[in-house]
Write an enzyme that holds these catalytic residues in place. Sequence first.
Site, PDB file in Angstrom:
ATOM      1  N   TYR A 111       0.809  -1.055   0.082  1.00  0.00           N
ATOM      2  CA  TYR A 111       0.062  -0.024   0.022  1.00  0.00           C
ATOM      3  C   TYR A 111       0.842   1.370   0.032  1.00  0.00           C
ATOM      4  O   TYR A 111       2.063   1.336   0.639  1.00  0.00           O
ATOM      5  CB  TYR A 111      -1.020   0.106   1.204  1.00  0.00           C
ATOM      6  CG  TYR A 111      -1.999   1.145   1.174  1.00  0.00           C
ATOM      7  CD1 TYR A 111      -3.167   1.093   0.534  1.00  0.00           C
ATOM      8  CD2 TYR A 111      -1.408   2.403   1.961  1.00  0.00           C
ATOM      9  CE1 TYR A 111      -3.659   2.392   0.293  1.00  0.00           C
ATOM     10  CE2 TYR A 111      -2.551   3.566   1.764  1.00  0.00           C
ATOM     11  CZ  TYR A 111      -3.607   3.453   0.945  1.00  0.00           C
ATOM     12  OH  TYR A 111      -4.421   4.304   0.953  1.00  0.00           O
ATOM     13  N   TRP A 113       1.117   5.640  -1.666  1.00  0.00           N
ATOM     14  CA  TRP A 113       0.690   6.634  -2.606  1.00  0.00           C
ATOM     15  C   TRP A 113       1.895   6.916  -3.628  1.00  0.00           C
ATOM     16  O   TRP A 113       1.902   7.378  -4.868  1.00  0.00           O
ATOM     17  CB  TRP A 113       0.719   7.996  -2.001  1.00  0.00           C
ATOM     18  CG  TRP A 113      -0.594   8.362  -1.812  1.00  0.00           C
ATOM     19  CD1 TRP A 113      -1.674   7.521  -0.725  1.00  0.00           C
ATOM     20  CD2 TRP A 113      -1.523   9.274  -2.346  1.00  0.00           C
ATOM     21  NE1 TRP A 113      -2.952   8.163  -0.990  1.00  0.00           N
ATOM     22  CE2 TRP A 113      -2.907   9.266  -1.784  1.00  0.00           C
ATOM     23  CE3 TRP A 113      -1.229  10.400  -3.282  1.00  0.00           C
ATOM     24  CZ2 TRP A 113      -4.042  10.043  -1.952  1.00  0.00           C
ATOM     25  CZ3 TRP A 113      -2.588  11.138  -3.456  1.00  0.00           C
ATOM     26  CH2 TRP A 113      -3.649  11.139  -2.932  1.00  0.00           C
TER      27      TRP A 113
HETATM   28  P1  PGD Z   1       3.389   7.994   1.820  1.00  0.00           P
HETATM   29  O1  PGD Z   1       4.041   8.756   2.945  1.00  0.00           O
HETATM   30  O2  PGD Z   1       2.667   8.751   0.799  1.00  0.00           O
HETATM   31  O3  PGD Z   1       2.297   7.249   2.761  1.00  0.00           O
HETATM   32  O4  PGD Z   1       0.369   6.193   3.360  1.00  0.00           O
HETATM   33  P2  PGD Z   1       1.304   6.205   2.584  1.00  0.00           P
HETATM   34  O5  PGD Z   1       2.326   4.789   2.828  1.00  0.00           O
HETATM   35  O6  PGD Z   1       0.765   6.217   1.135  1.00  0.00           O
HETATM   36  O7  PGD Z   1       4.213   6.902   1.331  1.00  0.00           O
HETATM   37  C1  PGD Z   1       4.773   6.709  -0.158  1.00  0.00           C
HETATM   38  C2  PGD Z   1       6.058   6.176  -0.156  1.00  0.00           C
HETATM   39  O8  PGD Z   1       6.634   5.860  -1.433  1.00  0.00           O
HETATM   40  C3  PGD Z   1       7.327   7.013   0.385  1.00  0.00           C
HETATM   41  O9  PGD Z   1       8.056   6.597   1.230  1.00  0.00           O
HETATM   42  C4  PGD Z   1       7.770   7.708  -0.981  1.00  0.00           C
HETATM   43  O10 PGD Z   1       9.270   7.938  -0.720  1.00  0.00           O
HETATM   44  C5  PGD Z   1       7.790   6.310  -1.521  1.00  0.00           C
HETATM   45  N1  PGD Z   1       8.044   6.608  -3.137  1.00  0.00           N
HETATM   46  C6  PGD Z   1       7.688   7.812  -3.674  1.00  0.00           C
HETATM   47  N2  PGD Z   1       7.961   7.710  -5.356  1.00  0.00           N
HETATM   48  C7  PGD Z   1       8.315   6.378  -5.336  1.00  0.00           C
HETATM   49  C8  PGD Z   1       8.910   5.824  -6.645  1.00  0.00           C
HETATM   50  O11 PGD Z   1       8.748   6.033  -7.501  1.00  0.00           O
HETATM   51  N3  PGD Z   1       9.359   4.533  -6.442  1.00  0.00           N
HETATM   52  C9  PGD Z   1       9.282   3.743  -5.059  1.00  0.00           C
HETATM   53  N4  PGD Z   1       9.814   2.517  -4.779  1.00  0.00           N
HETATM   54  N5  PGD Z   1       8.844   4.490  -3.916  1.00  0.00           N
HETATM   55  C10 PGD Z   1       8.628   5.868  -4.022  1.00  0.00           C
HETATM   56  C11 PGD Z   1      -0.810   7.311   3.326  1.00  0.00           C
HETATM   57  C12 PGD Z   1      -2.120   6.557   4.256  1.00  0.00           C
HETATM   58  O12 PGD Z   1      -1.778   6.769   5.530  1.00  0.00           O
HETATM   59  C13 PGD Z   1      -3.172   7.415   3.820  1.00  0.00           C
HETATM   60  S1  PGD Z   1      -3.531   7.386   2.204  1.00  0.00           S
HETATM   61  C14 PGD Z   1      -4.300   7.570   4.496  1.00  0.00           C
HETATM   62  S2  PGD Z   1      -5.566   8.624   4.018  1.00  0.00           S
HETATM   63  C15 PGD Z   1      -4.077   7.441   6.025  1.00  0.00           C
HETATM   64  N6  PGD Z   1      -4.407   8.410   6.827  1.00  0.00           N
HETATM   65  C16 PGD Z   1      -4.143   8.303   8.397  1.00  0.00           C
HETATM   66  C17 PGD Z   1      -4.813   9.037   9.335  1.00  0.00           C
HETATM   67  O13 PGD Z   1      -5.430   9.961   9.076  1.00  0.00           O
HETATM   68  N7  PGD Z   1      -4.428   8.908  10.595  1.00  0.00           N
HETATM   69  C18 PGD Z   1      -3.451   7.970  10.969  1.00  0.00           C
HETATM   70  N8  PGD Z   1      -3.343   7.959  12.133  1.00  0.00           N
HETATM   71  N9  PGD Z   1      -2.968   7.335  10.017  1.00  0.00           N
HETATM   72  C19 PGD Z   1      -3.397   7.325   8.671  1.00  0.00           C
HETATM   73  N10 PGD Z   1      -2.611   6.559   7.704  1.00  0.00           N
HETATM   74  C20 PGD Z   1      -3.021   6.439   6.371  1.00  0.00           C
END
Ligand code: PGD
Length: 770
Positions: A111, A113
Site C-alpha cells: 500500500y 501513494w
Molecule cells: P506516503 O508517505 O505517501 O504514505 O500512507 P502512504 O504509505 O501512502 O508513502 C509513499 C512512499 O513512497 C514514500 O516513502 C515515498 O518515498 C515512496 N515513493 C515515492 N515515489 C516512489 C517511487 O517512484 N518508487 C518507489 N519505490 N517509492 C516511491 C498514506 C495513508 O496513511 C493514507 S492514504 C491515509 S488517508 C491514512 N491516513 C491516516 C490518518 O488520517 N491517521 C492515521 N493515524 N494514520 C493514517 N494512515 C493512512
Amino acid sequence: MARERRLHTSHWGAFEAEVEDGVVVAVHPFQHDRDPSPLLANISGSLRHRARIAQPMVRAGWLDRGPGPDGRRGAEPFVPVSWATATDLLARELRRVYADHGARAVYGGSYGWASAGRFHHAQSQLHRFLNCLGGFVRGQHTYSNGALTVIMPHVVGSMRDFLDRATAWPVIERHTELFVCFGGIPLKNTMVSPGGATRHPARDHLRAARARGAEFVLVSPLRDDMPDFVGAEWLAPVPGTDLALMLALAYTLVDEGLADREFLDRYCVGFERFEGYLRGARDGCAKTPEWAQQLSEIPAATTQALARRMAAKRTLINVSWSLQRIEHGEQAPWMAVTLAAMLGQIGLPGGGFGQGYGSLGYVGRAPLRVGPPALPQGENGAHAFIPYARVADMLLHPGEPFDFDGRRLTYPDIRLVYWSGGNPFHHHQDLGRLRRALARPDTIVVHDPFWTPMARHADVVLPATMTLERNDIGGSPNDTCLIAMRQAVEPHGQARNDFDIFGDLAAALGVEPRFTEGRDEMAWLRRLYGGWRERLVEGGGPALPPFEEFWAAGLVEVPDVDADLVLLEDFRADPARAPLQTPSGRIEIFSDTIDRFGYKDCPGHPAWLPPTEWLGSPLTARYPLHLVANNPTTRLHSQLDVGALSQSAKIQGREPMRIHPTDAAPRGIRSGDVVRVFNDRGSCLAGAVVTDAIRPRTVQLATGAWYDPLDPADPDAMCVHGNPNVLTFDRGTSSLAQACSGQHALVEVERWTGPLPPIRAYDPPPVSPR
Ligand code: PGD
C-alpha cells in the site's frame, strides 16, 4: 550557466523545475494553476538530501544468517552491495519462496501513494513483476476511504455513483444554499489528487458560493477544517459523536414533519425500520436532540435549528473521509445519505450528499471520458487478498479466519513481503504491534528513494529514483491535462527506476520478455500514450497530437466532459430506467444484505455505536484527551518530510501538536514546549502549539513525521519525533469493511523535562561494509 525549466507534476500539482548544472535550483508553480500547493516547496531540497538511499543495501543479519523471522529488523546495520549482488541475492530468495511456498506466501499489496507518473507508478510495476512470477497476496480498498468504499455499494451502488461522479464544484457554486460539512473542507487536502492536478479550483468555488450567499456549517473539533473566508458556523462536537448529532437532526425532521416522505417512498427502502430506531421502538431510547447533547455536547436547540434550516434550504451534506477513518467508520457516510434522503434533495443541483469534498482534490471534478493511460499489470494467479489495513493481523495470525463484507476469509502464511512506493510506518496503526508483525516473515524487500522507517526495517533495500530523475507521463482521471514529465536531473547515487530494477530481476528469473515486452522506458511511454489517444477517439473524444508533439510541447489538454455533473440526477429523473446498483435498485436506508451478515459492529441501518476510545469511555480516567491524528498540512503523508516546508513547521525538531489553552494550562504547557504524548500502546515527543482553534479535551497531531524510536531495538520505544501512529489502535472499522480506524485514540500529555533526544530519522542507518 544556462538555466532550463522543465514541466513536471506531482500528486500535489504540476510545476516547473528550474535546473542549473544538473541540479534543481528552484520549483515554480504551473502557470495556469491559480492556487498552487505550498507543498511544492518540499521538492528541491529533498532531491539530494542525505536521507536519500545511494546504493543497494542488505541487512547484515539477513546476509549472515540467511532469510528467516527476525526481531532485529530495524536495529541492525546494513551492508552496501553492488546491483549485481543485490539482484542475484533477491532473485535466489524469490525463487526459493515461490518454489517452496507458492504465490500465496508473497505479500505484494504494498500500500502507498508512491509518486505521480502513469508508467513508473511503483505499485503497478511491482504488481506486474510479481504477476510474471505467479502472483501475490494483494490488498483491497485503501487506508484513505476503506470503510466508505465497502459500505456505499450496499447503500447507493457503485463507486461511480458516489465518488467519481460527485456533484461538480461549479454546480455547488451556483446552487447550494446551505453546505453542512462534517469534517469540514480543509483546503490542504483539496490540493492533493492521486496522479497529479494541474489546477486547484476548490478555493475559488467556495469563495464564489459564499459571495452568492451560500451558508456554511462546519462540524469538526478543528476550526481550520474550513477556510475562514466562508464564515462558517462552527459546531465542535465531542470527537467521534457526529453520528449522534446526525441522528438527532434526523429525529427533528421526523418529529417536526419535515422529512420528505414522497422521496423516501419513491427512491429508498427501509426507512420505516430506521424511523423505528430513531423513535426508540426497540431500545426505548429516542434519538432526540437532548439525547445527542449528552453525547456530543452540542446544545439541543442548536441541533433543532440546524435541522429546520436544512429542510428549508437547498442543502448539501458533506462527510469528509476522516469521519470514516475511525471505529464504526461505516456509519457516518451511510447516515449522511439517509439524512440527505430525508431532505429529498438527492439528484437536485446543489443538494443531496457528498463524500469527501475536502478529502482529495478530485472529488467534485468531473471525470474524463477516458481515464489516463495505465501500465497493464497482468494476471494475478494467487487469488488471495486482505483488506489493506489488516496487514499486521495477517503477519501475526497466519491461518486464522476473519470477517470481511459478509465473507469469512483466512489470513495467508506470508514468507516474503515486497514493498514499493509506500510507508507502513506512516500509514499503519500501533507501530509497536507492526514491528512485531514485521519480525515474522523470512524476508522483507523495499524500494524507496529515501531511508524511510520501512526501508530501515527491510532486509533488502533498493534505491529508487524520484520522478525528476526519470521520464514519465502524468495524469489523473479527473484532471484535464496530461503532462510530459521529462527527466530533469541524473539519478541520485546509484538509484534506479523501479522498472529497471524489476527488469533485471525478471531477467535473472527468466521472465524478462513477459515483464518488459521488449520495451524500454521511452518505448513504453510511446505505447501508453498511443493506446490512450486511440481509446479517446473511440470514446467520442477529440483527436490529440501524436506522441512526439505531446512530448515536445510538454502537455496536452483534454476537454472537460461534464462540468455540470449532478450526483444521481438520472436516478432522480427516472428510478426505473436508471436504478442504483443496490439489491433493491434504490437507496438502502435499511440493508437486508448487511443485516443478514449479523455483525454487531455494523447493523442493518445507520446507528450510534459507542467507540472503544472516546471522551465518554471509562478509559478517560487515565487518558483524558482525545487525539485527532489527521493528515498533515506541510507535506503529503510522510513524503518529503525532509523538505523545507515540512521542516519549517517543526518545533525543536518535533512534529507540532495542538492543544487547547484550558488543557495546556493545568499541565504547565506553553507553545514551543516539547511534550510527551502517551497511552498504553506507546508514546512520542511532539512540539506544543496552544490554540483555541481546537475544542477542549482534544489534541491534534498530524501523521507523517518519520518514526524515530529512542531505542531502535525496542518495538515499544518512544518515538522522539512525533509519529502519532505509535498511539493509535490497530483494529478494523468493523467486521464489514475492516478498514483503517487510525484517526482517533485517547491519550495523556505532559511537558517533557528530560534531555532532548536527537532526531536521527533522516540519518542513514549504520553501515557495516564487508
Ligand atoms: P506516503 O508517505 O505517501 O504514505 O500512507 P502512504 O504509505 O501512502 O508513502 C509513499 C512512499 O513512497 C514514500 O516513502 C515515498 O518515498 C515512496 N515513493 C515515492 N515515489 C516512489 C517511487 O517512484 N518508487 C518507489 N519505490 N517509492 C516511491 C498514506 C495513508 O496513511 C493514507 S492514504 C491515509 S488517508 C491514512 N491516513 C491516516 C490518518 O488520517 N491517521 C492515521 N493515524 N494514520 C493514517 N494512515 C493512512
